[in-house]
Design an enzyme around this catalytic site. Sequence first.
Site, PDB file in Angstrom:
ATOM      1  N   GLY A 234       7.132  -4.415 -15.576  1.00  0.00           N
ATOM      2  CA  GLY A 234       8.584  -4.435 -15.628  1.00  0.00           C
ATOM      3  C   GLY A 234       9.278  -5.723 -15.238  1.00  0.00           C
ATOM      4  O   GLY A 234      10.488  -5.857 -15.441  1.00  0.00           O
ATOM      5  N   GLU A 269       0.874  -3.619 -13.382  1.00  0.00           N
ATOM      6  CA  GLU A 269       0.649  -3.618 -14.838  1.00  0.00           C
ATOM      7  C   GLU A 269       1.617  -4.577 -15.531  1.00  0.00           C
ATOM      8  O   GLU A 269       2.433  -4.166 -16.360  1.00  0.00           O
ATOM      9  CB  GLU A 269       0.867  -2.205 -15.401  1.00  0.00           C
ATOM     10  N   GLY A 271       3.174  -7.258 -18.088  1.00  0.00           N
ATOM     11  CA  GLY A 271       2.952  -7.654 -19.474  1.00  0.00           C
ATOM     12  C   GLY A 271       3.857  -8.826 -19.806  1.00  0.00           C
ATOM     13  O   GLY A 271       3.448  -9.980 -19.829  1.00  0.00           O
ATOM     14  N   ARG A 272       5.140  -8.493 -20.009  1.00  0.00           N
ATOM     15  CA  ARG A 272       6.117  -9.474 -20.463  1.00  0.00           C
ATOM     16  C   ARG A 272       6.124 -10.762 -19.630  1.00  0.00           C
ATOM     17  O   ARG A 272       6.189 -11.858 -20.170  1.00  0.00           O
ATOM     18  CB  ARG A 272       7.515  -8.844 -20.404  1.00  0.00           C
ATOM     19  N   ARG A 315      12.598  -7.328 -31.802  1.00  0.00           N
ATOM     20  CA  ARG A 315      13.443  -7.130 -30.611  1.00  0.00           C
ATOM     21  C   ARG A 315      14.942  -7.318 -30.877  1.00  0.00           C
ATOM     22  O   ARG A 315      15.749  -6.497 -30.429  1.00  0.00           O
ATOM     23  CB  ARG A 315      12.974  -8.019 -29.458  1.00  0.00           C
ATOM     24  N   CYS A 345      15.619  -6.599 -46.154  1.00  0.00           N
ATOM     25  CA  CYS A 345      16.753  -5.970 -46.807  1.00  0.00           C
ATOM     26  C   CYS A 345      17.473  -4.993 -45.865  1.00  0.00           C
ATOM     27  O   CYS A 345      17.519  -3.791 -46.123  1.00  0.00           O
ATOM     28  CB  CYS A 345      16.218  -5.258 -48.036  1.00  0.00           C
ATOM     29  N   GLU A 346      17.957  -5.502 -44.738  1.00  0.00           N
ATOM     30  CA  GLU A 346      18.700  -4.719 -43.738  1.00  0.00           C
ATOM     31  C   GLU A 346      19.678  -5.682 -43.074  1.00  0.00           C
ATOM     32  O   GLU A 346      19.276  -6.790 -42.698  1.00  0.00           O
ATOM     33  CB  GLU A 346      17.770  -4.184 -42.619  1.00  0.00           C
TER      34      GLU A 346
HETATM   35  C1  LIG Z   1       3.371   2.155 -18.231  1.00  0.00           C
HETATM   36  C2  LIG Z   1       3.688   0.741 -18.486  1.00  0.00           C
HETATM   37  N1  LIG Z   1       3.087  -0.203 -17.749  1.00  0.00           N
HETATM   38  C3  LIG Z   1       3.344  -1.513 -17.929  1.00  0.00           C
HETATM   39  C4  LIG Z   1       4.249  -1.926 -18.871  1.00  0.00           C
HETATM   40  C5  LIG Z   1       4.507  -3.389 -19.025  1.00  0.00           C
HETATM   41  O1  LIG Z   1       5.815  -3.690 -18.765  1.00  0.00           O
HETATM   42  P1  LIG Z   1       6.319  -5.198 -18.764  1.00  0.00           P
HETATM   43  O2  LIG Z   1       5.863  -5.814 -20.027  1.00  0.00           O
HETATM   44  O3  LIG Z   1       7.775  -5.076 -18.657  1.00  0.00           O
HETATM   45  O4  LIG Z   1       5.710  -5.855 -17.559  1.00  0.00           O
HETATM   46  C6  LIG Z   1       4.913  -0.979 -19.657  1.00  0.00           C
HETATM   47  C7  LIG Z   1       5.913  -1.411 -20.640  1.00  0.00           C
HETATM   48  O5  LIG Z   1       6.949  -0.864 -20.827  1.00  0.00           O
HETATM   49  C8  LIG Z   1       4.619   0.395 -19.468  1.00  0.00           C
HETATM   50  O6  LIG Z   1       5.202   1.328 -20.215  1.00  0.00           O
END
Ligand SMILES: Cc1ncc(COP(=O)(O)O)c(C=O)c1O
Length: 415
Positions: A234, A269, A271-272, A315, A345-346
């Site tokens: 997150g 966890e 990601g972004r 996005r 085409c949107e």
């Molecule tokens: C369960 C879970 N973990 C981790 C993430 C990774 O989130 P982020 O990319 O915002 O760090 C997400 C993404 O929404 C998620 O749904």
Amino acid sequence: MSRISTGISSEHLSAIASEFGTPTYVYDAALMRERCRALDAACGDYPHAMHYAIKANATLAIVRLMRECGARADANSGGEIEVALRAGYTAQDIVFTGVGKSAAELRRAVALGVKAINAESPGEVERIAAIARELGTVARVAIRINPDVDAGSHPHISTGLKTNKFGMSIEAARAMARDIGRHPSLRIVGLHVHIGSQITKTAPLTRAAETLSDLAVSLVAEGIPLEHLDIGGGLGIGYQVGQTVVSPQEYAEAILPAIRRTGLTLVLEPGRWIVGPAGILLTTVVDLKAQPPDPQTGEARQFVIADAGMTDLLRPALYGAWHDISVVSPRPGPDVLCDIVGPVCETTDTLGSARRLPPVEVGDLLVIRDAGAYGSVMASNYNRRPTAAEVLVENGAWRVIRRRQTVEDLLQWDV
Ligand SMILES: Cc1ncc(COP(=O)(O)O)c(C=O)c1O
């Protein structure tokens, strides 16, 4: 040499575009490594395990790079579990998250013996127990709680409110934790929470960590042993220049005091935050069209039509997300008010509205920044558009890590 947000120079981008065409995703391996290290370092010596959220960018070479950096894996589907295994992860490195896991996905995860299946509902726990019983094994389960916390991000990527489809209420999770003890084929190993993505304030993260820890403390006091607390992902990034975001240190300070009370291993966890700023989408201007002058100011305005669109980077169309867009080799002259749009085409196929770009011509290269996360993974073949090539740059050299699809690739599935 001018640099384009990542460590990749504009000269390199021009060379990559000539070699592979556009649209092309270009990733900076060094920046991904650096960000992975920074987040890990922020947790200091508190026991922790970082599980890269594969959903952010699931290209095999990127997942492998995350493994080389010491991150483990957070998979959100059966497909992502297979990507993690192909990238060299073992089942014990994988946490499996996601609302609505299919019977086949659960069976695969149980058979593999993943580190934790983050269970979303009592029904899902029952299904995991039945599969584990049938396979004669013990499934490792963590319960995803819904803390009813507003992440403060876009409603489409907020997951922690009780009106959202994710997780279980605290009371349901408590009952579930007690119940799991009665299933010989299940072991409860942790609690999980993920309140949303692109979070730019610490308060919701602290509240989620506190809720998670309070429940853990009371369950452990009842004699229900736990191994870890999974705080989800997150952490947001600054898509706009000067946007206030949470640093890794602030993030750690926001969540660690609550987690520390439990003494349990922290699972993250992300990601972004790791891959988002390390990727750009390179696109070519294919057409220009004058628009009526701006009604308020009378200023001239034009459509800049790019060869990348919502099928490459969803996005902006999906959430109205803002990505910085610039010209790789700017021409001299006054800025022009532009809407940068794709060829799909949107009308929602707009990459950036009311932007100011230097004068552009057909054939010019544009860079869409911070596209490393939730970019290529959300690509589609709408309008029968093949997906973009992906290129990884490391030590001044580059290689294709996913080749551009061809129309032949698309047609091979039609019977
Ligand atoms: C369960 C879970 N973990 C981790 C993430 C990774 O989130 P982020 O990319 O915002 O760090 C997400 C993404 O929404 C998620 O749904």
